[in-house]
Scaffold this active site. Structure first.
Site, short mmCIF file in Angstrom:
data_model
loop_
_atom_site.label_atom_id
_atom_site.label_comp_id
_atom_site.label_asym_id
_atom_site.label_seq_id
_atom_site.Cartn_x
_atom_site.Cartn_y
_atom_site.Cartn_z
N CYS A 185 48.05 46.90 30.27
CA CYS A 185 47.06 47.73 31.21
C CYS A 185 46.99 48.86 30.11
O CYS A 185 47.32 49.81 30.46
CB CYS A 185 47.84 48.01 32.26
SG CYS A 185 48.32 46.47 33.34
N ALA A 186 45.94 48.67 29.14
CA ALA A 186 45.91 49.86 28.00
C ALA A 186 45.30 50.94 28.18
O ALA A 186 45.54 52.05 27.56
CB ALA A 186 45.71 48.92 26.86
N ALA A 187 44.19 51.09 28.96
CA ALA A 187 43.11 52.02 28.99
C ALA A 187 44.05 53.13 29.81
O ALA A 187 44.91 52.82 30.74
CB ALA A 187 41.82 51.59 29.82
N PRO A 188 43.67 54.49 29.18
CA PRO A 188 42.61 54.87 28.51
C PRO A 188 42.77 54.86 26.83
O PRO A 188 42.35 54.94 26.03
CB PRO A 188 42.15 56.40 28.58
CG PRO A 188 43.53 56.68 29.36
CD PRO A 188 44.09 55.59 30.19
N GLY A 189 44.16 54.35 26.51
CA GLY A 189 44.49 54.05 25.30
C GLY A 189 45.76 54.90 24.69
O GLY A 189 46.19 55.02 23.61
N GLU A 208 42.78 45.46 28.68
CA GLU A 208 42.07 46.17 29.96
C GLU A 208 41.31 45.37 30.64
O GLU A 208 40.14 44.88 30.13
CB GLU A 208 41.64 47.45 29.46
CG GLU A 208 41.21 48.23 30.53
CD GLU A 208 42.25 48.50 31.65
OE1 GLU A 208 41.67 48.25 32.81
OE2 GLU A 208 43.13 48.93 31.42
N ASP A 239 42.26 39.38 32.94
CA ASP A 239 43.00 39.87 34.25
C ASP A 239 44.44 39.68 33.74
O ASP A 239 44.92 38.65 33.38
CB ASP A 239 42.56 39.02 35.37
CG ASP A 239 43.47 39.46 36.63
OD1 ASP A 239 44.46 39.77 36.44
OD2 ASP A 239 42.78 39.04 37.73
N ASP A 257 51.96 49.36 31.74
CA ASP A 257 51.86 50.65 32.52
C ASP A 257 51.03 50.37 33.47
O ASP A 257 49.76 50.48 33.56
CB ASP A 257 51.06 51.55 31.57
CG ASP A 257 51.04 52.79 31.78
OD1 ASP A 257 51.72 53.67 32.57
OD2 ASP A 257 49.85 53.49 31.81
N CYS A 311 52.87 56.14 36.99
CA CYS A 311 52.75 57.68 37.19
C CYS A 311 52.82 58.14 38.72
O CYS A 311 51.98 59.12 38.88
CB CYS A 311 51.49 58.15 36.62
SG CYS A 311 50.08 57.42 36.90
#
Length: 394
Positions: A185-189, A208, A239, A257, A311
Site C-alpha cells: 500500500c505504497a502511496a504517497p511513497g 497502490e 487490489d 502500511d 498511523c
C-alpha cells in the site's frame, strides 16, 4: 555562531546577492526555512505573509468534534492516563514536528550545514544496529517545518518531509541489497523512498490500488529516485487483497502500511458528514487489514519477513489484527522487535502493546512523532522449529 550562519547563507551578504557555493534554488529554500535571514526592509512584507498564512492555517485546521468525541471515548479506555497527553498534541498542530529525510541520490550538503546550525540533530543517532549509514534524517526538538520542494520533471528533490515515526516500519523490515521487496500500500511513497535510502533492492514493487494516489506515488518516485534505480522499480495498481494470488511466494520482504483510521488527518476532517460516515464504518477497517495481511503473506517467500504498520492508535486495527493473523495461521511467527524501542527511546515515546512483536509510538510534547504502530512477522519454512529472534505468539 549566528553571525557565521548569516555570512555563509544570506544572499545579501555577498556581492550580487549570492553566497559562495549556494545556488539560487537552495537560497530560496534556506530563506523560507530560516526567516531570520532576510533582506533589510522586507520584514513588513514577511510579517504580512506570516499573518495571512497563520490565519489560513487556523481555518484549514478546524477540529472535527464528531471524530474527537469518538477518540475520547475509545482512547481514554485503551491508553488510560496517557491519552490526555497524546490528545493535547494531536489537537494542536502548532506542536507537531517534521523530520527532514535527505535524498542520498541528490545530497543537500548546504542544507545539512544550515540545519545543524539551526539546532537540528541526526534522528536515531547512535542506533547503528538498526540504522543504515546511508540513511540520513534530521529533526528538531522543537516544532519546526521546512518548506516542501516543488516537483520538477527531470530534477531530483533533495529532501522529504515526514513524521519521523514513519521510518520505523522501514527499519524494522531491514531491507538488504539485492532483495525482492513489495510495498503493498505504497502511496504517497514516503516509505518506498526511505527504503531506497537504506538499500538497493534487486526488485521493488510499489503497489497502490487507488488511482489518484497511484499518480502521487509515481510522481514521488520520479522526484527522488535516479533513472538507473527507477528501472528496477515497478508501480502497480492491483487490489492489495489480490496480490498474493497474483504473485505467490515472490518476495523476500513485504511492507503493509495499511489503510487505517488516520488519527491526525481524521481529527481535522473539513466535512463533518464525511467524518461521521468514516466513524460509522470504522469497524470494517480491521476486516480489510486482515485481508491485506493474508494476501501479503501469500506473496511472501518461505522464511520471508513482513512488517505491518498503521498511523492510528486503535487497538482493533493494530494488536487485534496481528493477533487474528497469529491465531489463524500457524505458519506465521512473531518476531521480537522490543530492542528497537530500547534503541530509539531517545527520539520516540512508546506505549505498551503487550506484544513483543509490535511497537506503538505515541506523540507527546517535544517528541510529537506518531501515532505509528509497527509489527513484524516471519513466514515459516514448515519445519516447526523456531529459535533465537522469535518470540511466543503475541
Amino acid at each position: 555562531m549566528l553571525s557565521v550562519f548569516l555570512v555563509f547563507f544570506c544572499p545579501s551578504a555577498f556581492p550580487g546577492g549570492s553566497g559562495p557555493g549556494v545556488g539560487a534554488e537552495m537560497q530560496a529554500v534556506l530563506l523560507r526555512a530560516f526567516p531570520f535571514c532576510v533582506h533589510p526592509g522586507d520584514e513588513g512584507k514577511i510579517q504580512k505573509v506570516r499573518l495571512k498564512a497563520k490565519s489560513e492555517g487556523k481555518l484549514a485546521k478546524q477540529l472535527c468534534r464528531v471524530v474527537l468525541d469518538q477518540f475520547d471515548k475509545q482512547y481514554s479506555k485503551e491508553l488510560g492516563d496517557s491519552w490526555s497527553t497524546v490528545r493535547d498534541v494531536l489537537i494542536s498542530p502548532s506542536l507537531w514536528q517534521y523530520a527532514v529525510l535527505f535524498n542520498r541520490f541528490n545530497y543537500p550538503f548546504e542544507l545539512e550545514k544550515a540545519l545543524r546550525l539551526r539546532g537540528y540533530h541526526t534522528a536515531l543517532q547512535g542506533a547503528s544496529l538498526h540504522y543504515p549509514k546511508s540513511m540520513k534524517c534530521y529533526l528538531s526538538r522543537t516544532p519546526d517545518r521546512m518548506p516542501s520542494e516543488r516537483h520538477r520533471t527531470g530534477r531530483l528533490k533533495q529532501y522529504y518531509l515526514l513524521n519521523a515515526a514513519s521510518l520505523l516500519p522501514v527499519l524494522a523490515l531491514e531491507p538488504r541489497d539485492g532483495e525482492t521487496v513489495l510495498d503493498l500500500c505504497a502511496a504517497p511513497g514516503g516509505k518506498s523512498v526511505a527504503l531506497l535510502q537504506c538499500a538497493y533492492p534487486g526488485y521493488l514493487l510499489c503497489n497502490e490500488y487507488d488511482r489518484p494516489r497511484g499518480r502521487w506515488l509515481r510522481q514521488t518516485l520520479e522526484s527522488f529516485i535516479p533513472q538507473p534505480l527507477i528501472d528496477i522499480i515497478k508501480v502497480s495498481e492491483l487490489d492489495g487483497r489480490e496480490m498474493g494470488a497474483a504473485q505467490p511466494a515472490s518476495f523476500d520482504k513485504v511492507l503493509v502500511d495499511a489503510p487505517c483510521s488516520n488519527d491526525r488527518s481524521w481529527l481535522f476532517s473539513s466535512d463533518s458528514q464525511k467524518a461521521a460516515h468514516r466513524i460509522h464504518h470504522r469497524n470494517s477497517l480491521p476486516v480489510l487489514q486482515v485481508e491485506l495481511l493474508r494476501s501479503a503473506i501469500q506473496a511472501l517467500r518461505p522464511g520471508g519477513l513482513l512488517v505491518y504498520s498503521t498511523c492510528t492508535l486503535s487497538k482493533a486495527e493494530n494488536q487485534d489484527v496481528i493477533s487474528e493473523i497469529l491465531t489463524s495461521d500457524s505458519n506465521i511467527v512473531p518476531v521480537d522487535i522490543s530492542g528497537i524501542a530500547r534503541t530509539f527511546s531517545q527520539d520516540f515515546t512508546f506505549a505498551p502493546t503487550d506484544q513483543k512483536c509490535s511497537l506503538l509510538v505515541i506523540p507527546v510534547k517535544g517528541k510529537a512523532w506518531g501515532p505509528m504502530y509497527i509489527a513484524k512477522l516471519k513466514k515459516g519454512m514448515d519445519t516447526g522449529k523456531w529459535q533465537g529472534e522469535f518470540c511466543k505468539p503475541c
